[in-house]
Enzyme design. Structure first.
Site, mmCIF file in Angstrom:
data_model
loop_
_atom_site.group_PDB
_atom_site.id
_atom_site.type_symbol
_atom_site.label_atom_id
_atom_site.label_comp_id
_atom_site.label_asym_id
_atom_site.label_seq_id
_atom_site.Cartn_x
_atom_site.Cartn_y
_atom_site.Cartn_z
ATOM 1 C CG MET A 114 -1.784 -1.240 0.772
ATOM 2 S SD MET A 114 -3.268 -1.027 2.470
ATOM 3 C CE MET A 114 -2.161 -1.894 3.796
ATOM 4 C CD GLU A 123 -3.082 -2.893 8.075
ATOM 5 O OE1 GLU A 123 -2.057 -2.999 8.501
ATOM 6 O OE2 GLU A 123 -3.609 -3.609 7.212
ATOM 7 N NE ARG A 124 -6.298 1.200 10.451
ATOM 8 C CZ ARG A 124 -7.199 2.311 9.666
ATOM 9 N NH1 ARG A 124 -8.285 2.801 10.436
ATOM 10 N NH2 ARG A 124 -6.796 3.010 9.104
ATOM 11 C CG ASN A 147 -1.074 5.459 17.523
ATOM 12 O OD1 ASN A 147 -1.111 4.355 16.505
ATOM 13 N ND2 ASN A 147 -0.830 5.370 18.455
ATOM 14 C CD GLU A 148 0.473 11.263 15.361
ATOM 15 O OE1 GLU A 148 1.217 11.044 15.922
ATOM 16 O OE2 GLU A 148 0.188 9.749 14.433
#
Length: 386
Positions: free
Chosen positions: A131, A251-252, A375-376
């Site tokens: 990706m 995935e997260r 994370n942002e």
């Protein structure tokens, strides 16, 4: 709850416990002895994937008809937990067994499912997904890699970077633009079968990282890579961005499972250290600051575990939403970094030495706040649902 329900629950728990022991022994006896070898060369051997496949540890949540284990994500979560607690960061199993097979199961043709999934489940093939690009990280709708039709094929041109399993992969899911004028609606996912001799495909350098040094992370280049149009995932072009959004919650969640395991491992490792390490005539654990620090870290570990287990339960019921998955990913990995850093501090100078597990945990874990969506980006995603 009926007696039958109780029995089923007990059987399932016993099965997961047996799986945990199998996975724990695999990482301790098959992978751990090669840790330094894998780190030195920058990639794990293909043999460890084949051995994992022989034990039935790969594609456990893929149906048996495609060579998988016929289980659920609960089985995968046990595997990822034992991998982290076993100190292995060379095998990128999150990608190989937790991510790639599920794109194929959900979107590939029946013919391609039967061709690809058994090879991933056996460990004969190693899977990767491409990706990220040199100029595009979490902003997937603006990727530049293109797929242009040529007869019954696509010709793929572009470059990807930070690709886990990139050096070893045989099967590669590539995010491409099939219509560069359509933004997110122009993104498609195409599967390529690749080797070092594949025309139009080149593996770039192994990227040198501050952690996870035994895991192969590479650049990939495409210069007219020819892929059959039948390898498009989904019924039509332009479905790639939606497919990514549908699959990214798992995935997260994998990141959250790994974070919970890392925090627990770090607290256990540090507790053992401070109880045997003396300073000023007494064990470090006898000092109030050490006890308070570990009390806080142990509490965080419990909260993270509860949050992750709740998310896994939701996922098993098909109820894990995008917002919750983003919350899990961002918050647990933030806690992972903070707790492990505090544990390094409690080790003193030894915490900075690579031969100590806590130092490897610190270096290996820092990427968790960046990959699978920084994370942002997770916070921005959460805010859209508020």
């Amino acid at each position: 709850m009926s007696t039958a329900d109780t029995d089923r629950g007990t059987d399932a728990e016993s099965e997961l416990q047996g799986l945990a022991e199998l996975a724990r022994n695999f990482f301790a006896n098959t992978v751990a002895p090669h840790r330094e070898e894998f780190a030195a060369q920058g990639f794990p051997s293909r043999e460890v994937y084949r051995q994992a496949g022989e034990l039935g540890l790969l594609c456990m949540s893929i149906p048996e008809e495609y060579g998988g284990g016929g289980g659920t994500f609960a089985h995968e979560a046990v595997l990822f937990t034992e991998q982290v607690k076993g100190g292995d960061s060379a095998m990128q199993l999150g990608v190989h067994t937790g991510i790639v097979p599920h794109y194929i199961l959900a979107y590939a043709s029946e013919e391609n499912k039967k061709r690809w999934l058994p090879k991933l489940a056996s460990g004969e093939w190693i899977g990767a997904i491409a990706m990220t690009e040199p100029g595009t990280g979490s902003d997937l709708q603006n990727i530049a890699t293109k797929a242009v039709k040529d007869g019954d094929d696509y010709l793929i041109t572009g470059a990807k970077t930070f690709i886990s399993n990139g050096r070893n992969c045989d099967l590669l899911i590539i995010a491409v633009k099939t219509d560069p004028t359509q933004g997110a609606k122009g993104v498609s996912l195409v599967v390529a079968e690749v080797s070092d001799d594949t025309p139009g495909f080149e593996r770039g350098r192994l990227l040198k990282k501050i952690g996870q040094k035994g895991q192969d992370t590479t650049e990939l280049f495409f210069d007219g890579l020819r892929v059959p149009q039948a390898n498009l995932l989904g019924a039509a072009e332009g479905e790639g961005f939606i497919q990514l959004m549908q699959q990214l919650p798992q995935e997260r969640l994998i990141c959250g499972v790994a974070a919970a395991a890392a925090i627990e491992a770090a607290v256990a490792e540090t507790l053992a250290y401070v109880k045997q390490r003396n300073a000023f005539g007494k064990p470090l654990f006898a000092m109030q600051n050490t006890r308070f620090e570990l009390a806080e870290c142990a509490t965080i570990a419990e909260v993270v575990r509860t949050f992750v287990d709740s998310a896994v339960d939701k996922h098993l019921r098909g109820a894990l939403d995008v917002k919750t998955a983003a919350m899990v990913k961002y918050w647990t990995t933030d806690q992972q970094s903070q707790v492990i850093d505090r544990c390094v501090q409690l080790h003193g100078g030894y915490g900075y030495m690579e031969e100590y597990p806590i130092a490897r945990m610190w270096a290996d874990g820092r990427i968790s706040r960046i990959y699978a969506g920084a994370n942002e980006v997770m916070k921005d995603l959460i805010a859209r649902f508020l």
